[in-house]
Design an enzyme around this catalytic site. Structure first.
Site, PDB file in Angstrom:
ATOM      1  CG  ASP A 269      53.531  69.278  30.138  1.00 49.70           C
ATOM      2  OD1 ASP A 269      52.930  69.300  31.236  1.00 49.70           O
ATOM      3  OD2 ASP A 269      53.253  70.033  29.186  1.00 49.70           O
TER       4      ASP A 269
ATOM      5  CG  ASN B 202      54.537  71.818  37.021  1.00 49.41           C
ATOM      6  OD1 ASN B 202      55.243  71.406  36.102  1.00 49.41           O
ATOM      7  ND2 ASN B 202      53.322  71.381  37.241  1.00 49.41           N
TER       8      ASN B 202
ATOM      9  CG  HIS C  73      53.604  74.670  33.803  1.00 52.61           C
ATOM     10  ND1 HIS C  73      53.794  75.931  34.330  1.00 52.61           N
ATOM     11  CD2 HIS C  73      52.716  74.053  34.623  1.00 52.61           C
ATOM     12  CE1 HIS C  73      53.040  76.083  35.399  1.00 52.61           C
ATOM     13  NE2 HIS C  73      52.377  74.963  35.603  1.00 52.61           N
TER      14      HIS C  73
ATOM     15  CD  GLU D  14      49.845  66.946  41.270  1.00 51.37           C
ATOM     16  OE1 GLU D  14      49.190  67.483  40.343  1.00 51.37           O
ATOM     17  OE2 GLU D  14      49.992  67.447  42.393  1.00 51.37           O
TER      18      GLU D  14
ATOM     19  CG  ASP E 218      49.402  63.239  44.245  1.00 51.03           C
ATOM     20  OD1 ASP E 218      48.408  63.701  43.661  1.00 51.03           O
ATOM     21  OD2 ASP E 218      50.349  63.948  44.670  1.00 51.03           O
TER      22      ASP E 218
END
Ligand SMILES: [Mg+2]
Length: 315
Positions: free
Chosen positions: A199, A190, A195, A226, A182
């Protein structure tokens, strides 16, 4: 593997065809007709056909119905019952038109019939159509199991393949390891960078994980937002621990700036590892849950670290 590589990997340049007929002359005719466009393999009876099918995994089988010992119908039935060969496209080749037999052939899972004597144009066209369909459905299936954003496997692929890996390790008496990963403070990432950059970060992390977990039977899948999961069959605790630490180190080495992180100025990842020598009476979900608990501990203990457990030592 990433999407572009995937597409080129699943679209074969030349299809593989297995010709099955007890009469050499029939095999010769089909061989001459198809040899320029496909890789041709041949079998003279049903037993040999099933063997070869497992070995070479042809795209299409042209299967004679009338053969001694195992008929084409018997062969078809056995191929469709075996997970290893069930997806092969079967076209029956028969000497005479018989409606009842054709019905039976379709019910057994064949996709088409070709009648002898062979008409070259019709035969070529039918095979080409079936080959195109096969390529398209292979491709769709593979894409359906990919995570579109990161290019690694998706959760569905994990759900499909983990039980198979588990079963393999139970049977082969081999250990299996699960790594849960994680990204640390990803919500803050973010919030801070937006965002779109989030990505990009996910893709880089997925690629770094994939480059460390890349044996043919290993799996890297995006588990959630994530979160990633790795399945390592045939891998004991020590081996898996080494790989897990490599993953954590490789994420730091990416040097992706992360202003919002309390760990350091770069993106980091936390990892939970669980390994076990699985047995028949164990629940395969326990290994995933145990790895997840270790991930939780890694977060509690400061992130950017590995927490690991060898379940054999506690069972
Ligand atoms: Mg025959």
């Amino acid at each position: 593997m990433f999407i572009d590589e995937y597409v080129s990997a699943v679209l074969p340049i030349r299809g593989k065809i297995l010709l099955v007929d007890d009469q050499v002359v029939n095999i010769k005719i089909l061989h001459q007709l198809l040899n320029d466009d496909y890789d041709i393999h041949m079998a003279r009876d049903g037993v040999q056909a099933i063997d070869m099918c497992k070995k070479i995994q042809p795209d299409i089988i042209l299967l004679d119905i009338e053969m001694p010992t195992l008929s084409g119908f018997d062969v078809c039935e056995r191929l469709k019952a075996d997970p290893l060969t069930q997806d092969v496209v079967i076209i029956f080749v028969t000497g005479h038109f018989d409606e009842e037999k054709e019905v039976k052939g379709f019910q057994l899972g064949a996709v088409d019939f070709i009648h002898k004597p062979i008409n070259p144009v019709i035969t070529k066209a039918r095979i080409k159509n079936q080959f195109t369909l096969k390529c398209q459905s292979d491709l769709l299936r593979k894409i359906a199991l990919l995570d579109g954003l990161t290019g690694v496997a998706n959760r569905r692929k994990f759900e499909e393949s983990y039980p198979q890996s588990w079963l393999y390790c139970v049977r082969a008496k081999q250990p299996i390891s699960i790594i849960m990963l994680d990204i640390d403070y990803f919500k803050r990432y973010n919030d801070h960078y937006g965002h779109s950059q989030g990505d990009t970060c996910l893709r880089s992390v997925a690629q770094a994980i994939s480059s460390r977990v890349n044996r043919p039977y290993d799996l890297v899948a995006r588990f959630g937002g994530e979160e990633f999961i790795c399945v390592l069959p045939d891998t004991d605790y020590d081996g898996a621990l080494f790989v897990t630490q490599q993953i954590v180190d490789s994420i730091i080495a990416l040097k992706i700036p992360h202003q919002g992180s309390d760990v350091m100025a770069f993106v980091t990842i936390s990892a939970g590892l669980a390994s076990v020598n699985p047995s028949q009476d164990m629940d395969l979900q326990t290994l995933v849950e145990t790895a997840d608990k270790q991930l939780y501990r890694a977060k509690e203990n400061g992130r950017n670290r590995v927490e690991a457990i060898n379940m054999d030592s506690i069972l």
